[in-house]
Design a protein around this motif. Structure first.
Motif, mmCIF file in Angstrom:
data_model
loop_
_atom_site.group_PDB
_atom_site.id
_atom_site.type_symbol
_atom_site.label_atom_id
_atom_site.label_comp_id
_atom_site.label_asym_id
_atom_site.label_seq_id
_atom_site.Cartn_x
_atom_site.Cartn_y
_atom_site.Cartn_z
ATOM 1 N N THR A 83 -23.264 8.497 7.684
ATOM 2 C CA THR A 83 -22.324 9.238 6.847
ATOM 3 C C THR A 83 -20.873 8.876 7.141
ATOM 4 O O THR A 83 -19.999 9.087 6.316
ATOM 5 C CB THR A 83 -22.515 10.751 7.056
ATOM 6 N N LYS B 237 -18.571 7.002 4.699
ATOM 7 C CA LYS B 237 -18.016 7.663 3.529
ATOM 8 C C LYS B 237 -16.628 8.217 3.814
ATOM 9 O O LYS B 237 -15.758 8.175 2.961
ATOM 10 C CB LYS B 237 -18.949 8.812 3.133
ATOM 11 N N PHE C 138 -20.100 3.082 -1.265
ATOM 12 C CA PHE C 138 -19.196 3.901 -0.446
ATOM 13 C C PHE C 138 -18.133 3.082 0.269
ATOM 14 O O PHE C 138 -17.335 3.633 1.028
ATOM 15 C CB PHE C 138 -20.004 4.683 0.598
ATOM 16 N N VAL D 287 -22.147 15.715 7.961
ATOM 17 C CA VAL D 287 -23.340 14.922 7.674
ATOM 18 C C VAL D 287 -24.183 15.616 6.608
ATOM 19 O O VAL D 287 -24.753 14.985 5.734
ATOM 20 C CB VAL D 287 -24.164 14.712 8.962
ATOM 21 N N ARG E 212 -24.007 18.530 3.562
ATOM 22 C CA ARG E 212 -23.064 19.331 2.786
ATOM 23 C C ARG E 212 -23.718 20.648 2.381
ATOM 24 O O ARG E 212 -24.859 20.672 1.912
ATOM 25 C CB ARG E 212 -22.638 18.566 1.526
ATOM 26 N N GLU F 282 -24.918 14.357 2.917
ATOM 27 C CA GLU F 282 -23.648 14.003 2.287
ATOM 28 C C GLU F 282 -23.769 12.688 1.531
ATOM 29 O O GLU F 282 -23.133 12.485 0.497
ATOM 30 C CB GLU F 282 -22.566 13.912 3.376
ATOM 31 N N LEU F 283 -24.599 11.770 2.029
ATOM 32 C CA LEU F 283 -24.729 10.475 1.368
ATOM 33 C C LEU F 283 -25.437 10.578 0.015
ATOM 34 O O LEU F 283 -25.441 9.625 -0.758
ATOM 35 C CB LEU F 283 -25.483 9.484 2.273
ATOM 36 N N ASP F 284 -26.025 11.746 -0.307
ATOM 37 C CA ASP F 284 -26.628 11.916 -1.628
ATOM 38 C C ASP F 284 -25.587 12.188 -2.704
ATOM 39 O O ASP F 284 -25.901 12.191 -3.882
ATOM 40 C CB ASP F 284 -27.622 13.092 -1.612
ATOM 41 N N PHE F 285 -24.356 12.465 -2.301
ATOM 42 C CA PHE F 285 -23.284 12.755 -3.256
ATOM 43 C C PHE F 285 -22.381 11.544 -3.401
ATOM 44 O O PHE F 285 -21.984 10.929 -2.426
ATOM 45 C CB PHE F 285 -22.445 13.948 -2.774
ATOM 46 N N GLU F 286 -22.042 11.215 -4.648
ATOM 47 C CA GLU F 286 -21.165 10.068 -4.876
ATOM 48 C C GLU F 286 -19.710 10.426 -4.611
ATOM 49 O O GLU F 286 -18.925 9.567 -4.245
ATOM 50 C CB GLU F 286 -21.283 9.601 -6.338
#
Lengths: 206, 400, 109
Positions: free
Chosen positions: A92, A95, A123, C35, C37, C95-99
């Motif tokens: 993460t 990002k 990202f 990590v 959300r 969090e990585l599932d959200f653009e």
């Protein structure tokens, strides 16, 4: 009387991780990389970013490994100014932070995740700096260390490569070629994880 | 000669290894960056049974020193440490410990005094205590930090001396960046370092009084006594260092290291870690036709005036690199400039080099190779013109 | 002897006495640490404000309608709000599932 010649020969590896939970693993990765390169006769340094410590849970921490075939002349630096290779232990982090900061064109990125390399590209706003992106699911091939949350702040490293650090170092060996798998297996305890990290890393050339 | 295991460890871990081999008896701890790693490492060694010692967690730096003062006076080999404002917090204790002749060893990984409140290395914190009657010196590498621990115990505990010691290293540069350390075997250490034996230890069966009130006309003799002892320490240093070199196969100089591979007639006077970078600068400058030497001071206290003057007298210009502050000091640079000036003043005028100062590395800033090239250029210029351009330069703020 | 001037880009206020933030500032946004959300399902939310009062970083705000909003610039994803919500209206999603990117920093701080 500028002296950029000597510093540019140093291969810089920067490792990003989550504070406390992955601090020991990130330090372990840097130590494994340095120890393996040292076995091959290279001059190495491996140290933590000073101002990221003392770490809090989930704060980004950075560790550095530096490899050179000549003696490293400027030993006292606070960070890797131009990383050639960036390793991200907590995916993460790509990002929220410019993990490729300072990288010159043609660098490499290794991320600890089960996703495919292509999924990470959206990202990275500065992906044009990269020559290759790679992913390795290190937690599938090794158990992460959970017994060493002590902030050792510069004190001695214990046994090298007990957890996912070995797998990540194996992935770095495959992607960068800074040292060989055999040298790595000589210095780590979990040689199986090192080998799996080397063989299972998925690389996408850009 | 250089028997022993090779380890890749940082300065604080190196000192912990040395403390373990020296069989320290009492350790008092209080955390402050960047020396905390030493206490963490020692606490692990004590808990694992590798070191048989009393590990006392004090409630402040002042208490830390109080604990080791009492322990040392009772006959225990002690170790404590601090950094930055922790060193100044304990200030009251330094004179009593030195006057009471308790050979406590305090390991300091130095740190800038607040403000600015950053963790970078600056020598000011320990240099504040240079008048208190302690032996004081800096290590350049983790290997030297290890070696200094043993040398200082031997020197400080010597019956002819019996003085406390500041075992200093640059914060982060030496305390956190690992380097190669050859850790010798216990038998070698036993050959060099005898067990601690105090002449008059505190014991309820035979009581002694420490620090009694005296009349002022008795005072001067007591002060002269301590000055004589500090001078005696200076006389003993060559014996201790040469013994160390013989047992462990090293090549340390006693008071000051004179590194002049290119037969230069100007030198940089450096203390501590930045000497490492200076050595590479000297090698690189040779290719440009600029020759400069490095004089690295090994013992700040006792300051061996005659011996240092003799080393410096062979140069036409001396550039003192100050990684410390002393606002308003004579010479308007740092702490070492007046000390070097007094040293040079003891030479006859025709053998006295020119003196200039460089304020560099303050607040933990790295002294880069380019900075050393600038300093060397100014020194060579002064030697050529037979006069200095100006006495003090602030590196990073000068227009080139 | 005169000392050199301090160039403009290196200058600091006298005595390093700086302005202090009162509610929010941009120098130490911690959203990048997150990590997982926390996402509120407003269909289930009863506006009890237990999450608002439990957030250790005061990263949840109540607006004029009484709705709670998570401040993604600061939320570190500790998950306390999700665990104290009495109706289970808060889900924790990677969090990585959200653009969308709430915080992007050059340096950690």
């Amino acid at each position: 009387m500028a002296d950029s010649k000597t510093t540019s020969q140093v291969k810089e590896v920067t490792i990003w991780a989550s504070g406390v939970i992955q601090d020991a693993e990130a330090r372990d990765t840097a130590n494994c990389i340095a120890a393996a390169a040292s076995k091959e006769g290279k001059h190495v340094q491996a140290f933590d970013n000073y101002i990221d410590l003392p770490d809090r849970v989930n704060v980004p921490v950075r560790k550095y490994a530096r490899i050179s075939s000549e003696e490293i002349q400027e030993k006292y630096l606070y960070e890797n100014e131009h990383p050639n290779m960036v390793v991200v232990v907590e995916p993460t982090l790509i990002k929220g932070f410019n993990i490729l900061r300072g990288m010159l064109k043609g660098g490499m990125l290794v991320v600890n995740t089960g996703k495919e390399p292509e999924e990470l590209l959206k990202f990275l706003p500065n992906k044009e700096l990269l020559a290759a992106v790679a992913t390795i699911d290190a937690s599938k091939v090794a158990e992460a260390l959970v017994d060493d949350f002590m902030d050792i702040e510069g004190a001695a490293a214990g046994v090298l490569g007990r957890g996912i650090g070995a797998a990540l170092a194996g992935a770095v060996a495959k992607v960068s070629g800074y040292f060989g798998l055999e040298s790595l297996k000589e210095v780590v305890q979990n040689t199986d994880a090192a080998e799996k990290g080397f063989n299972n890393v998925k690389i996408k050339i850009l | 000669m250089m028997k022993g295991k090779k380890k890749f460890i940082a300065g604080t871990a190196a000192v912990a290894e040395a403390a373990m081999l020296a069989n320290v008896d009492v350790i008092s701890a209080y955390p402050i960056r960047p020396y905390t790693g030493l206490m963490v490492d020692l606490s692990k060694k004590v808990a694992d049974g590798k070191l048989d010692a009393e590990f006392v967690h004090a409630d402040s730096e002042h208490s830390q020193l109080g604990i080791v003062h009492g322990a040392s006076a009772s006959g225990a080999r002690t170790m404590t440490g601090s950094a930055g404002v922790g060193v100044t917090y304990a200030f009251e204790t330094y004179s009593p410990i030195s006057g009471g002749r308790c050979p406590v060893q305090m390991v300091v990984a130095d740190r800038t005094l607040d403000p600015p409140g950053d963790f970078g290395s600056e020598h000011s914190d320990v240099l504040c205590a240079r008048d208190q009657g302690w032996i004081m010196g800096w290590a350049e590498t983790p290997q030297e930090a290890f070696d200094n621990t043993l040398i200082y115990y031997r020197l400080g505990e010597d019956q002819r001396v019996s003085l406390p010691q500041f075992n200093c290293q640059d914060g982060y540069f030496v305390s956190h960046i690992p380097g190669e350390v050859v850790v010798p075997e216990k038998s070698q250490v036993a050959e060099f370092l005898p067990p601690y034996k105090l002449a008059k230890p505190l014991d309820p069966r035979k009581p002694y009084g420490h620090g009694p009130q005296i009349f002022s006309d008795q005072g001067p003799a007591l002060q002269l006594q301590r000055a004589i002892v500090m001078n005696r320490a200076k006389e003993i240093i060559p014996e201790v260092v040469s013994d160390f070199n013989k047992v462990f196969g090293r090549k340390y100089d006693s008071y000051i290291e004179n590194y002049n591979p290119n037969d230069a007639d100007v030198c940089l006077f450096v203390n501590g870690a930045h000497s490492q970078t200076a050595r590479y600068a000297i090698a690189n400058l040779k290719a440009q036709g600029v020759n400069v030497a490095l004089c690295r001071i090994r013992f700040v206290r006792p300051w061996a005036t005659e011996e240092i003057a003799e080393v410096l007298s062979q140069y036409k210009a001396v550039g003192v690199v100050e990684t410390n502050n002393s606002f308003g000091v004579a010479g308007q640079a740092g702490v070492f400039t007046p000390e070097v000036a007094a040293t040079l003043y003891s030479l006859p005028e025709n053998k006295r080099p020119m003196l200039m100062s460089f304020m560099a590395g303050l607040s933990g800033e790295v002294i880069r190779l380019n900075d050393f090239y600038f300093m060397a250029k100014k020194l060579v210029q002064a030697a050529d013109r037979k006069k200095i351009e100006k006495p003090v330069y602030w590196i990073g703020f000068e227009e080139n | 002897m005169s000392l050199p001037n301090i160039p403009k880009e290196k200058q600091l206020p006298e005595g390093c006495i700086v302005d202090s933030p009162t509610t929010e500032q941009d120098h130490m946004t911690t959203g990048g640490w997150r990590v997982l959300r926390s996402v509120i399902d407003y269909g289930k939310c009863t506006k009890c404000k237990t999450c608002w009062i439990s957030c250790p970083d005061a990263a949840i705000k109540v607006d004029e309608n009484g709705d709670v909003n998570i401040n993604l610039k600061y939320c570190k994803g500790c998950g306390i709000c999700a665990s104290v919500c009495p109706v289970g209206a808060i889900a924790r999603i990677p969090e990585l599932d959200f653009e969308d990117v709430s915080v992007y920093r050059e340096l950690p701080f």
